[in-house]
Design a protein around this motif. Structure first.
Motif, PDB file in Angstrom:
ATOM      1  N   ASP A  30       0.850  -1.195   0.000  1.00 59.91           N
ATOM      2  CA  ASP A  30       0.000   0.000   0.000  1.00 59.91           C
ATOM      3  C   ASP A  30       0.881   1.238   0.000  1.00 59.91           C
ATOM      4  OD1 ASP A  30      -2.384  -1.349   0.003  1.00 59.91           O
ATOM      5  OD2 ASP A  30      -2.553  -1.408   2.191  1.00 59.91           O
ATOM      6  N   PHE A  87       1.332   5.168   1.082  1.00 60.16           N
ATOM      7  CA  PHE A  87       0.869   6.152   2.064  1.00 60.16           C
ATOM      8  C   PHE A  87       1.579   7.479   1.856  1.00 60.16           C
ATOM      9  CE2 PHE A  87      -0.277   2.252   4.177  1.00 60.16           C
ATOM     10  CZ  PHE A  87      -1.370   2.566   4.974  1.00 60.16           C
ATOM     11  N   THR A 141      -2.570  11.494  10.979  1.00 61.68           N
ATOM     12  CA  THR A 141      -2.583  10.096  10.571  1.00 61.68           C
ATOM     13  C   THR A 141      -2.208  10.016   9.098  1.00 61.68           C
ATOM     14  OG1 THR A 141      -4.340   9.719  12.155  1.00 61.68           O
ATOM     15  CG2 THR A 141      -4.001   8.022  10.497  1.00 61.68           C
ATOM     16  N   ASP A 142      -1.258   9.169   8.776  1.00 63.55           N
ATOM     17  CA  ASP A 142      -0.813   9.040   7.392  1.00 63.55           C
ATOM     18  C   ASP A 142      -1.990   8.651   6.493  1.00 63.55           C
ATOM     19  OD1 ASP A 142       1.755   9.639   8.179  1.00 63.55           O
ATOM     20  OD2 ASP A 142       2.280   7.539   8.505  1.00 63.55           O
ATOM     21  N   THR A 176       5.762   2.974   1.433  1.00 61.92           N
ATOM     22  CA  THR A 176       4.920   1.823   1.117  1.00 61.92           C
ATOM     23  C   THR A 176       4.976   0.833   2.271  1.00 61.92           C
ATOM     24  OG1 THR A 176       6.669   0.531   0.068  1.00 61.92           O
ATOM     25  CG2 THR A 176       5.474   2.088  -1.331  1.00 61.92           C
ATOM     26  N   PRO A 209       3.536  -3.330   3.536  1.00 63.23           N
ATOM     27  CA  PRO A 209       2.844  -4.554   3.129  1.00 63.23           C
ATOM     28  C   PRO A 209       1.335  -4.382   3.322  1.00 63.23           C
ATOM     29  CG  PRO A 209       4.705  -5.096   4.539  1.00 63.23           C
ATOM     30  CD  PRO A 209       4.560  -3.595   4.546  1.00 63.23           C
ATOM     31  N   ALA A 210       0.556  -4.666   2.278  1.00 63.78           N
ATOM     32  CA  ALA A 210      -0.889  -4.450   2.347  1.00 63.78           C
ATOM     33  C   ALA A 210      -1.515  -5.368   3.387  1.00 63.78           C
ATOM     34  CB  ALA A 210      -1.502  -4.695   0.977  1.00 63.78           C
ATOM     35  N   GLN A 211      -1.024  -6.568   3.466  1.00 61.13           N
ATOM     36  CA  GLN A 211      -1.553  -7.536   4.427  1.00 61.13           C
ATOM     37  C   GLN A 211      -0.372  -8.181   5.115  1.00 61.13           C
ATOM     38  OE1 GLN A 211      -4.907  -8.412   4.685  1.00 61.13           O
ATOM     39  NE2 GLN A 211      -5.461  -6.884   3.144  1.00 61.13           N
ATOM     40  N   ILE A 212      -0.447  -8.248   6.430  1.00 62.04           N
ATOM     41  CA  ILE A 212       0.548  -9.048   7.134  1.00 62.04           C
ATOM     42  C   ILE A 212      -0.185 -10.229   7.718  1.00 62.04           C
ATOM     43  CG2 ILE A 212       2.144  -9.139   9.083  1.00 62.04           C
ATOM     44  CD1 ILE A 212       2.735  -6.260   8.664  1.00 62.04           C
ATOM     45  N   ILE A 220      -3.499  -8.775   8.853  1.00 63.67           N
ATOM     46  CA  ILE A 220      -3.597  -7.399   9.338  1.00 63.67           C
ATOM     47  C   ILE A 220      -3.346  -6.475   8.157  1.00 63.67           C
ATOM     48  CG2 ILE A 220      -2.618  -5.690  10.922  1.00 63.67           C
ATOM     49  CD1 ILE A 220      -1.738  -8.038  12.676  1.00 63.67           C
ATOM     50  N   ALA A 221      -4.322  -5.611   7.872  1.00 64.87           N
ATOM     51  CA  ALA A 221      -4.183  -4.676   6.750  1.00 64.87           C
ATOM     52  C   ALA A 221      -3.247  -3.539   7.149  1.00 64.87           C
ATOM     53  CB  ALA A 221      -5.552  -4.131   6.371  1.00 64.87           C
ATOM     54  N   SER A 222      -2.662  -2.895   6.146  1.00 65.65           N
ATOM     55  CA  SER A 222      -1.660  -1.856   6.432  1.00 65.65           C
ATOM     56  C   SER A 222      -2.216  -0.742   7.318  1.00 65.65           C
ATOM     57  CB  SER A 222      -1.114  -1.276   5.129  1.00 65.65           C
ATOM     58  OG  SER A 222      -2.163  -0.663   4.395  1.00 65.65           O
ATOM     59  N   GLU A 223      -3.531  -0.386   7.089  1.00 63.38           N
ATOM     60  CA  GLU A 223      -4.102   0.690   7.922  1.00 63.38           C
ATOM     61  C   GLU A 223      -4.082   0.312   9.400  1.00 63.38           C
ATOM     62  OE1 GLU A 223      -5.538  -0.622   5.214  1.00 63.38           O
ATOM     63  OE2 GLU A 223      -7.034   0.721   4.355  1.00 63.38           O
ATOM     64  N   TYR A 229      -1.738  -1.055  11.166  1.00 59.00           N
ATOM     65  CA  TYR A 229      -0.506  -0.861  11.946  1.00 59.00           C
ATOM     66  C   TYR A 229       0.278   0.391  11.557  1.00 59.00           C
ATOM     67  CZ  TYR A 229       1.813  -2.951   7.893  1.00 59.00           C
ATOM     68  OH  TYR A 229       2.262  -3.201   6.632  1.00 59.00           O
ATOM     69  N   VAL A 230       0.062   0.897  10.335  1.00 56.96           N
ATOM     70  CA  VAL A 230       0.884   2.031   9.863  1.00 56.96           C
ATOM     71  C   VAL A 230       0.713   3.263  10.737  1.00 56.96           C
ATOM     72  CG1 VAL A 230       0.942   3.753   8.005  1.00 56.96           C
ATOM     73  CG2 VAL A 230       1.247   1.334   7.475  1.00 56.96           C
ATOM     74  N   ARG A 231      -0.534   3.492  11.221  1.00 60.98           N
ATOM     75  CA  ARG A 231      -0.753   4.734  11.984  1.00 60.98           C
ATOM     76  C   ARG A 231       0.067   4.774  13.267  1.00 60.98           C
ATOM     77  NH1 ARG A 231      -5.744   3.808  15.312  1.00 60.98           N
ATOM     78  NH2 ARG A 231      -6.224   1.614  15.013  1.00 60.98           N
ATOM     79  N   GLY A 248       3.664   6.380  12.678  1.00 57.52           N
ATOM     80  CA  GLY A 248       3.699   7.843  12.720  1.00 57.52           C
ATOM     81  C   GLY A 248       3.590   8.337  14.155  1.00 57.52           C
ATOM     82  N   GLU A 254       6.870   8.060  15.826  1.00 54.26           N
ATOM     83  CA  GLU A 254       7.761   9.160  15.450  1.00 54.26           C
ATOM     84  C   GLU A 254       7.428  10.418  16.240  1.00 54.26           C
ATOM     85  OE1 GLU A 254       7.265  11.369  11.719  1.00 54.26           O
ATOM     86  OE2 GLU A 254       9.378  10.915  11.283  1.00 54.26           O
ATOM     87  N   ARG A 255       6.135  10.676  16.385  1.00 48.58           N
ATOM     88  CA  ARG A 255       5.699  11.871  17.112  1.00 48.58           C
ATOM     89  C   ARG A 255       6.168  11.810  18.566  1.00 48.58           C
ATOM     90  NH1 ARG A 255       1.842  13.725  20.141  1.00 48.58           N
ATOM     91  NH2 ARG A 255       0.834  11.708  20.421  1.00 48.58           N
ATOM     92  N   LEU A 294      10.242  -0.751   6.933  1.00 47.33           N
ATOM     93  CA  LEU A 294       9.134   0.200   7.025  1.00 47.33           C
ATOM     94  C   LEU A 294       9.022   0.751   8.450  1.00 47.33           C
ATOM     95  CD1 LEU A 294       6.419   1.513   6.237  1.00 47.33           C
ATOM     96  CD2 LEU A 294       5.344  -0.668   6.824  1.00 47.33           C
ATOM     97  N   ARG A 342       9.305   4.795   8.831  1.00 44.09           N
ATOM     98  CA  ARG A 342       8.200   5.673   9.194  1.00 44.09           C
ATOM     99  C   ARG A 342       8.280   6.174  10.631  1.00 44.09           C
ATOM    100  NH1 ARG A 342       6.208   9.390   9.901  1.00 44.09           N
ATOM    101  NH2 ARG A 342       4.032  10.057   9.719  1.00 44.09           N
TER     102      ARG A 342
END
Ligand SMILES: [Zn+2]
Ligand SMILES: [Zn+2]
Lengths: 93, 398
Positions: A55, A57, A64-65, A84, A86-89, B3-6, B8-10, B13, B16-17, B51, B55
């Motif tokens: 994905d 971002f 929020t990214d 970028t 991984p879309a799915q882990i 687990i979709a990227s949304e 864990y990605v948040r 960030g 980092e904050r 990643l 990030r």
């Protein structure tokens, strides 16, 4: 990415055609010239383009990214950062 | 499960904050499970490590696998920089109202020495093991600090950081454990360190001949699991109080105050033991620090003398009365507070301060909430903030 010959004319007050924007994707610096790009166009910026298993971002400092779908349109500005993930882990097994 | 990227990605960030290192945590359920990375876990680490670093803006990737065990848990995990080898986690230090230490699955405890049999009969092998694993800081090596150190080493603590800038005087020999008239003029930390080494030759002891108001010393103390505050100075207490918040290092701060009348008769014998853990008021909110005195303590001698003469600063350097029975009593109360937090034999809610009014032969306890908007309050976002610039977000004398 697009070539410098303005496929889209800059809107009034915008930078002159041919202006270069410096952006980052996964820490690597790139120069692009479009004022707006779709997710799909951004995926084609790195030489080995970003595959569908990841994905895309946009870094939103202090927020929020933003996940960018292929059809989403992003306004390009100097210093914008993308990454970028991984879309799915699948942590199971 | 995926687990979709949304998902864990948040958090990257957010890390980092906060200036934090994100940790990828998952469980291997079942009390008989094996909490070690599977081949698949290693594959996932490879997919996400870059990643996570990118990030979160740190150079580290970290992962943790947790498995349940009866009444407890076990784990493995590591921290890995971009270039270095993974550093495995050896021990988890859990800090709150209760405190606990859990060894990692790959770091089984060595067998306990038979010498600790009586302790083990009192509170069990797990607590004895925790005592053996602890690194304890002791700030101030006078009557109270030396008595704290003596008890801890006999309890089985084997790793100490001692801080005191002073030398032993003739009048210290009446109170400092392990001191003899031949030690007069030696650094107090060396006198106490020698005593600890006599009792436990294998103990690791770092003797620091400086005040905790020096940034270097304060940085060394943040590596301790727990710190005993046995100092008289208010400026030092200001540092200890922040250490508890920023590093989640429990601080057990103690003091004794003997009040004498003009004729030299003893009027009051007051002891205090305050335990600083997350969720409890700091020493400033409790009014346990004289901030005006703290300011004076940090002045240069010339500056201090001038302001004292002009009446703008409290006079320092007065020799306070002190008696070995009372310093030892308060030290024993402080060390017992560590045991209580580990074993949990006391009442709930657990009081965070013990006031000994020896002259009345009375003891009282209290709990105090953090002050609103103060650094010790969870809403301030300072709990566990770790290394900041400036260190502990305070100014340091040069
Ligand atoms: Zn696993
Ligand atoms: Zn406070």
């Amino acid at each position: 990415m697009s070539n410098a010959e303005g496929t889209k004319p800059g809107h009034p007050g915008g930078p002159p055609p041919g202006h270069e924007y410096h952006i980052q994707i996964d820490r690597v610096h790139y120069k692009v010239t479009d004022e707006t790009m779709t997710g799909l166009q951004l995926r084609q910026v790195p030489p080995a383009q970003i595959g569908p298993d990841r994905d895309l971002f946009e870094v939103v400092p202090g927020g929020t990214d933003r996940k960018i779908g292929d059809a989403d349109v992003v306004e390009i500005r100097d210093g914008k950062r993308f990454f970028t993930a991984p879309a799915q882990i699948n942590p199971g097994k | 499960m995926t687990i979709a990227s949304e998902g864990y990605v948040r958090f990257l960030g957010e890390a980092e904050r906060l200036g934090a290192v994100p940790i990828w945590v998952h469980t291997h359920p079942g009390e008989d499970s094996w909490p070690k990375a599977s081949r698949w876990d290693n594959e996932v680490d490879k997919q996400i490590a870059d990643l996570f670093r990118l990030r979160s803006g740190t150079e580290y990737y970290s992962m943790l696998i947790v498995s349940p065990r009866p009444r407890c848990f076990t784990f493995t995990g590591y921290l890995q920089s971009e270039s270095g080898n993974p550093v495995p986690f050896g021990r988890a230090w859990i800090v709150g109202d209760r405190i606990a230490s859990v060894r990692a699955f790959d770091f089984p405890a060595p067998p306990l020495h038979a010498a600790f049999d009586r302790n083990v009969r009192a509170f069990g092998g797990g607590i004895q093991q925790t005592l053996a694993d602890l690194c304890v800081g002791i700030v101030g090596c006078g009557g109270t600090g030396s008595a704290v150190a003596e008890q801890l080493v006999r309890l089985g603590v084997r790793d100490f950081v001692l801080c005191d800038p002073d030398q032993l005087s003739a009048s210290n020999v009446t109170r400092v454990f392990g001191s003899f008239p031949t030690d007069i003029g030696r650094d107090k930390v060396d006198v106490v360190a020698a005593q600890l080494a006599r009792i436990a030759p294998e103990a690791e002891i770092r003797a620091n001949k400086s005040m905790i108001t020096s940034e270097e010393t304060a940085r060394e103390l943040c590596e301790c699991d727990i710190v005993f505050g046995c100092t008289d100075d208010n400026a030092g207490r200001l540092v200890l109080s922040r250490l508890a918040t920023y590093f989640l290092t429990p601080v057990i701060d103690c003091g004794v105050l003997l009040s004498s009348g003009a004729g030299g008769q003893l009027l009051g014998i007051d002891g205090r033991v305050t335990t600083l853990v997350p969720g409890q008021a700091c020493l400033v909110c409790r009014g346990r620090i004289d901030t005006k005195r703290a300011g004076t303590e940090l002045m240069t001698p010339g500056e201090r003398k001038r302001l004292e003469e002009e009446g703008y600063a409290p006079a320092l350097g007065r020799v306070e009365p002190a008696v070995v029975t009372f310093t030892t009593l308060v030290a024993a109360t402080a060390v017992s507070e560590l045991l209580e937090r580990l074993v949990g034999y006391g009442p709930e809610p657990r009081p965070s301060e013990i006031l000994l009014r020896c002259h009345d032969r009375e003891i009282s306890t209290n709990l105090q909430e953090p002050g609103p908007r103060h650094y010790c309050h969870p809403d301030s976002g300072k709990l566990g903030l770790g290394v900041t610039t400036p260190f502990l977000e305070q100014t340091w004398p040069q």
